[in-house]
Design a protein around this motif. Structure first.
Motif, PDB file in Angstrom:
ATOM      1  N   HIS A 132       3.133 123.802   6.967  1.00  0.00           N
ATOM      2  CA  HIS A 132       2.449 124.771   6.110  1.00  0.00           C
ATOM      3  C   HIS A 132       3.377 125.924   5.731  1.00  0.00           C
ATOM      4  O   HIS A 132       3.347 126.408   4.593  1.00  0.00           O
ATOM      5  CB  HIS A 132       1.202 125.307   6.813  1.00  0.00           C
ATOM      6  N   ILE A 133       4.179 126.399   6.682  1.00  0.00           N
ATOM      7  CA  ILE A 133       5.126 127.475   6.371  1.00  0.00           C
ATOM      8  C   ILE A 133       6.117 127.007   5.311  1.00  0.00           C
ATOM      9  O   ILE A 133       6.420 127.733   4.350  1.00  0.00           O
ATOM     10  CB  ILE A 133       5.858 127.940   7.646  1.00  0.00           C
ATOM     11  N   THR A 134       6.607 125.776   5.470  1.00  0.00           N
ATOM     12  CA  THR A 134       7.538 125.223   4.489  1.00  0.00           C
ATOM     13  C   THR A 134       6.898 125.148   3.109  1.00  0.00           C
ATOM     14  O   THR A 134       7.497 125.555   2.099  1.00  0.00           O
ATOM     15  CB  THR A 134       8.002 123.816   4.924  1.00  0.00           C
ATOM     16  N   THR A 135       5.662 124.632   3.053  1.00  0.00           N
ATOM     17  CA  THR A 135       4.945 124.537   1.781  1.00  0.00           C
ATOM     18  C   THR A 135       4.719 125.915   1.171  1.00  0.00           C
ATOM     19  O   THR A 135       4.894 126.115  -0.039  1.00  0.00           O
ATOM     20  CB  THR A 135       3.592 123.837   1.980  1.00  0.00           C
ATOM     21  N   ALA A 136       4.331 126.880   2.009  1.00  0.00           N
ATOM     22  CA  ALA A 136       4.068 128.236   1.518  1.00  0.00           C
ATOM     23  C   ALA A 136       5.333 128.858   0.937  1.00  0.00           C
ATOM     24  O   ALA A 136       5.289 129.516  -0.119  1.00  0.00           O
ATOM     25  CB  ALA A 136       3.522 129.105   2.640  1.00  0.00           C
ATOM     26  N   ILE A 137       6.455 128.666   1.616  1.00  0.00           N
ATOM     27  CA  ILE A 137       7.726 129.201   1.108  1.00  0.00           C
ATOM     28  C   ILE A 137       8.043 128.613  -0.265  1.00  0.00           C
ATOM     29  O   ILE A 137       8.458 129.329  -1.190  1.00  0.00           O
ATOM     30  CB  ILE A 137       8.861 128.927   2.114  1.00  0.00           C
ATOM     31  N   GLU A 138       7.819 127.316  -0.415  1.00  0.00           N
ATOM     32  CA  GLU A 138       8.076 126.672  -1.703  1.00  0.00           C
ATOM     33  C   GLU A 138       7.147 127.204  -2.795  1.00  0.00           C
ATOM     34  O   GLU A 138       7.589 127.478  -3.923  1.00  0.00           O
ATOM     35  CB  GLU A 138       7.918 125.157  -1.563  1.00  0.00           C
ATOM     36  N   LEU A 139       5.852 127.371  -2.459  1.00  0.00           N
ATOM     37  CA  LEU A 139       4.900 127.894  -3.438  1.00  0.00           C
ATOM     38  C   LEU A 139       5.260 129.318  -3.863  1.00  0.00           C
ATOM     39  O   LEU A 139       5.209 129.666  -5.051  1.00  0.00           O
ATOM     40  CB  LEU A 139       3.487 127.863  -2.863  1.00  0.00           C
ATOM     41  N   LEU A 140       5.606 130.132  -2.887  1.00  0.00           N
ATOM     42  CA  LEU A 140       5.944 131.521  -3.192  1.00  0.00           C
ATOM     43  C   LEU A 140       7.246 131.616  -3.985  1.00  0.00           C
ATOM     44  O   LEU A 140       7.359 132.413  -4.927  1.00  0.00           O
ATOM     45  CB  LEU A 140       6.059 132.326  -1.889  1.00  0.00           C
ATOM     46  N   ALA A 141       8.230 130.794  -3.618  1.00  0.00           N
ATOM     47  CA  ALA A 141       9.503 130.797  -4.349  1.00  0.00           C
ATOM     48  C   ALA A 141       9.295 130.342  -5.791  1.00  0.00           C
ATOM     49  O   ALA A 141       9.871 130.918  -6.725  1.00  0.00           O
ATOM     50  CB  ALA A 141      10.512 129.897  -3.637  1.00  0.00           C
ATOM     51  N   ASP A 142       8.446 129.319  -5.981  1.00  0.00           N
ATOM     52  CA  ASP A 142       8.153 128.843  -7.340  1.00  0.00           C
ATOM     53  C   ASP A 142       7.474 129.921  -8.173  1.00  0.00           C
ATOM     54  O   ASP A 142       7.606 129.945  -9.400  1.00  0.00           O
ATOM     55  CB  ASP A 142       7.270 127.598  -7.286  1.00  0.00           C
ATOM     56  N   ALA A 143       6.728 130.804  -7.501  1.00  0.00           N
ATOM     57  CA  ALA A 143       6.050 131.907  -8.200  1.00  0.00           C
ATOM     58  C   ALA A 143       6.966 133.110  -8.381  1.00  0.00           C
ATOM     59  O   ALA A 143       6.534 134.150  -8.889  1.00  0.00           O
ATOM     60  CB  ALA A 143       4.798 132.315  -7.435  1.00  0.00           C
ATOM     61  N   GLY A 144       8.223 132.984  -7.941  1.00  0.00           N
ATOM     62  CA  GLY A 144       9.189 134.068  -8.113  1.00  0.00           C
ATOM     63  C   GLY A 144       8.995 135.228  -7.165  1.00  0.00           C
ATOM     64  O   GLY A 144       9.423 136.349  -7.454  1.00  0.00           O
ATOM     65  N   LYS A 145       8.373 134.969  -5.998  1.00  0.00           N
ATOM     66  CA  LYS A 145       8.117 136.044  -5.043  1.00  0.00           C
ATOM     67  C   LYS A 145       9.144 136.038  -3.913  1.00  0.00           C
ATOM     68  O   LYS A 145       9.651 134.987  -3.520  1.00  0.00           O
ATOM     69  CB  LYS A 145       6.710 135.903  -4.446  1.00  0.00           C
ATOM     70  N   LYS A 146       9.427 137.203  -3.378  1.00  0.00           N
ATOM     71  CA  LYS A 146      10.227 137.295  -2.170  1.00  0.00           C
ATOM     72  C   LYS A 146       9.434 136.736  -0.990  1.00  0.00           C
ATOM     73  O   LYS A 146       8.205 136.785  -0.989  1.00  0.00           O
ATOM     74  CB  LYS A 146      10.613 138.745  -1.884  1.00  0.00           C
TER      75      LYS A 146
END
Length: 528
Positions: A332-346
């Motif tokens: 889940h952490i890995t998925t969340a990092i990918e989702l946030l990175a795709d949204a351009g968030k730190k």
């Protein structure tokens, strides 16, 4: 078949693809959507019902699980996981499906569908089960005779004792008067609206009779039947509170009292040999040190006997489940990092009760490189000191801050930075039964997250050794017996929604003990 058919392909976590057929009514759509979960042996009956439903203006999604043969020991392949993947796919395509889908199943698949509702607490309109043979009796037969034991003993045990955790409006259709086990299952259902109907499965036109019952039940289900606000008081009233209160009292039955005393003595003796049990006896079976040892999963001891006892301890089902939980927290952490990175968030991570924070130090170098900053807190000074030594040893002081802080104290929550985008609450909220306290902490985490931020959280909706924990094992914070009030998934998710989050993903360990979920801030929570 009348109507228009579309084919979707659902990709599972295992990489396997499952087909979902979508049938839309040829004429007007009445707004009702049904998901039919079935197997090949019910195909003719399912086809008849599907035709009837689309002729009534409903759209139908058909999920045939004969495409896949689940194993109860493979977390990616459990039936409930596949059903949930279908649900998440549909809701992901259209958030309007929240509280608008009805799931239907029949025969042996009915109990598996009910298992999904119990474990995952989906936001659906209703659950409809067609059981021409007594559900629990048939499940028992399948468990004893099926080569793969698709319905495992833990699922059966759950439904003999815990159908009260199913709050979804439920229609149970049977073909004859229920036996004692099925009757108890139905009576215990926690659903605010439930109905039991008898339809002779050998009668002519049974599919039309069943269709009419579906339509009639749909017509009676209202939004208030999915009002779960009473769950805010589940820590002071209701069946999990009653269960917890009973476990907090000394055992009154003489023979059972002797039984538990013998178990305590056996644990103390085993602790002279098993390193894992020794850690639990000294520091608490829910401590960070205990979890570290469970995760390492390497038996130790000075003799062959010591290692055998330690291995048996590490192989107990609850600890196997805890290791599966760890795996899914990482996923889940890995998925969340990918989702946030795709949204351009730190990626600014927060854990308000980090313990030893093992999952952070086990992230790959590539994942760690994508994280901008980690803020970890814990109320235990020993954890703070231990992890800060690790941070220094690994030269991560520029990226990780670990400080003392109480995850339930309003003053401490108010000092959290407001630039976090990812929060983790793993193995934490389930240790505390006070809902107001937990909800306030969740709101503090919500305030610390930016809009669109993601929370990864865990729960224990059911436990096969619940009474053993309360009578024999001790906990970390005060050395007292580990009395754990189970928080059903519906209750936990209700708290999450009240804090302002919307659940977007959930997984379970293979035995249905630990839930691992992901929720997002900033999406409109579904109406209760």
């Amino acid at each position: 078949m009348d109507g228009n058919m579309e084919l979707y392909h659902l990709r599972l976590d295992s990489g396997e693809t499952i087909a979902i057929n979508h049938y839309a009514p040829a004429s007007s759509f009445n707004g009702e959507t049904v998901v039919f979960v079935h197997e090949d042996n019910n195909k003719d009956f399912v086809d008849e019902i599907t035709v009837n439903l689309i002729n009534q203006g409903m759209q139908v999604y058909s999920l045939n699980l004969s495409q896949h043969h689940p194993s109860s020991q493979d977390i990616e392949n459990r039936t409930a996981t596949i059903i949930n993947a279908c649900y998440e796919e549909l809701v992901g395509r259209s958030p309007d499906y929240l509280n608008a889908l009805t799931f239907i199943s029949c025969d042996a698949m009915a109990l598996r569908l009910a298992a999904w509702v119990h474990d995952y607490a989906p936001q659906i309109k209703s659950l409809i089960l067609f059981c021409p043979t007594p559900a629990l009796s048939e499940a028992d037969r399948l468990y004893r005779t099926s080569p793969g034991k698709e319905i495992d003993d833990y699922t059966l045990k759950k439904f003999r004792t815990d159908s009260a955790a199913i709050y979804t409006p439920t229609l149970l259709v049977i073909s004859k008067q229920p036996n004692a086990a099925d009757s108890a299952f139905y009576k215990r259902l926690g659903s605010l609206k439930k109905k039991q109907v008898v339809i002779n499965s050998n009668a002519s036109g049974v599919s039309h009779l069943f269709t009419q019952e579906i339509i009639n039940f749909h017509g009676t289900v209202r939004a208030e039947d999915r009002d779960y606000s009473f769950l805010l008081q589940a820590d002071s009233t209701g069946y999990t509170w009653q269960e917890n209160y009973k476990l907090m009292q000394p055992e009154s039955h003489l023979l059972r009292r002797c039984y538990w005393q013998l178990n305590k003595a056996a644990l103390l003796i085993a602790g002279q040999f098993s390193t894992g049990i020794k850690i639990g006896l000294r520091q608490g079976f829910d401590s960070g040190a205990m979890l570290d040892y469970i995760y390492e999963n390497q038996p130790s001891g000075g003799s062959w006997l010591a290692q055998r006892i330690d291995r048996a301890y590490l192989n107990s089902v609850p600890w196997q489940g805890a290791r599966a939980r760890k795996k899914w927290v990482h996923e889940h952490i890995t998925t969340a990092i990918e989702l946030l990175a795709d949204a351009g968030k730190k990626i600014n991570l927060l854990d308000v009760a980090a313990g030893h924070g093992r999952y952070i130090f086990e992230l790959s170098d590539s994942l760690m490189a994508r994280i901008d900053h980690v803020l970890m807190r814990d109320y235990d000074s020993r954890n703070v000191e231990f992890v800060n030594q690790l941070i220094a040893e690994k030269s991560l002081g520029h990226k990780i801050t670990y400080e003392k802080g109480d995850a339930f104290a309003p003053d401490a929550l108010a000092t959290l930075p407001r630039d976090r985008t990812l929060a983790v609450a793993s193995g934490f909220y389930e240790l505390f039964d006070d809902n107001a306290m937990v909800l306030n902490s969740m709101k503090g985490v919500y305030d610390a997250l930016e809009p669109g931020g993601i929370l990864v959280y865990t729960g224990i909706p059911w436990h096969p050794r619940h009474e053993y924990m309360a009578r024999v094992m001790t906990r970390n914070r005060d050395g007292k017996l580990w009395v754990l009030r189970r928080r059903t998934q519906q209750e936990l998710d209700y708290l999450i929604r009240q804090a302002g989050f919307t659940k977007i993903k959930q997984r379970m360990d293979p035995w249905g003990i630990y839930s691992i979920s992901m929720a997002r801030k900033g999406e409109a929570a579904a109406s209760e």
